[in-house]
Design an enzyme around this catalytic site. Structure first.
Site, PDB file in Angstrom:
ATOM      1  CB  CYS A 115      -2.956   2.314  -2.845  1.00  0.00           C
ATOM      2  SG  CYS A 115      -3.794   3.092  -1.681  1.00  0.00           S
ATOM      3  CG  HIS A 217      -5.766  -1.671  -3.076  1.00  0.00           C
ATOM      4  ND1 HIS A 217      -4.308  -1.743  -3.049  1.00  0.00           N
ATOM      5  CD2 HIS A 217      -5.943  -0.520  -2.265  1.00  0.00           C
ATOM      6  CE1 HIS A 217      -4.007  -0.870  -2.098  1.00  0.00           C
ATOM      7  NE2 HIS A 217      -5.016  -0.147  -1.679  1.00  0.00           N
ATOM      8  CD  GLU A 219      -3.408  -4.730  -4.692  1.00  0.00           C
ATOM      9  OE1 GLU A 219      -3.930  -3.732  -5.731  1.00  0.00           O
ATOM     10  OE2 GLU A 219      -3.632  -4.245  -3.638  1.00  0.00           O
TER      11      GLU A 219
END
Ligand code: MN
Length: 243
Positions: A115, A217, A219
């Protein structure tokens, strides 16, 4: 084989209320930590500082670097004045991330930018950013989703012969929490995924050490097998380097 230590570039959070309004806290979202753990690495959060000797010493402790999300990038980093659609910036974070990027590139340590991470990577390496997606011609996809972080909301189309293609194939659906976007791509990098409106969703460095940036994202989606594989591949790349 020894597990690899993955540095996660930290951020600062300022209390908006409570006992100490304005009080600074060093932090990363815990999903970065959880994703590295799930992928078999050893996470190490690197707190924001602006002392190059300190940052170089911190980088010396890690095998690879994750650039985490957060504040907008100050457009002065890529030579533009702030547009009225720019969000909140934090100059110390830009200084810190710039030192992390330059240090990791110089040391040949693999980088995964996420990001804001892909945005500042592009800016520091000589590219530019749209200060808001609406400033990109024909951008109409909703890149700031109103859904849960784990929810995958828009499609990305992926170039063949890329790390992402090895994982996801021709296309996949990702989450999206960004309003800046890559404009001019830094020399030495190639775009490897775009959204339907042309917004860059991933890029990779063409030669030398492993550097991959994604606008989504992973994660937050690490519980999904494909997203976890992205972290596993990143950690594998750190093993190809010096151990
Ligand atoms: Mn997006």
């Amino acid at each position: 084989m020894m597990k690899k230590i993955i540095g996660i570039g930290g951020s600062l959070m300022f209390d908006e209320g409570g006992m100490f309004p304005g009080y600074a806290r060093a932090y990363v979202n815990n999903d970065y930590v959880a994703a590295v753990l799930a992928a078999g690495g050893i996470p190490l959060i690197i707190p924001v500082s602006t002392d190059k000797d300190v940052v170089d010493a911190q980088l010396g402790l890690v095998d690879g670097l994750i650039l985490s999300g957060g504040y907008d990038v100050n457009p002065l980093v890529f030579g533009e004045e702030p547009h009225r659609l720019l969000g909140t910036t934090l100059d110390d974070r830009d200084t810190f991330d710039t030192m992390l990027i330059k240090g990791a590139l110089a040391a040949g340590k693999p980088i995964l930018g996420i990001c804001r991470g892909v945005q500042i990577l592009n800016a520091v390496c000589g590219g530019t950013l749209y200060q808001d997606c609406s400033l990109a011609e024909n951008s109409n996809v909703k890149h700031w989703q109103g859904n849960q972080p784990t929810h995958r909301t828009h499609t990305i189309w992926i170039e063949k012969e890329s790390v992402l293609h090895d994982i996801f194939g021709d296309k996949t659906i990702v989450n999206s929490f960004h309003h800046m976007a890559l404009k001019d791509i830094a020399p030495g990098f190639k775009v490897t995924a775009r959204a339907q409106d042309g917004i860059v969703e991933a890029f990779e460095k063409e030669e030398g050490s492993f550097v991959l940036g994604v606008q989504f994202h992973p994660e937050m989606m690490y519980r999904d097998e494909d997203m976890l594989k992205l972290f596993k591949i990143f950690i594998e790349k750190t093993e190809e380097g010096k151990s």
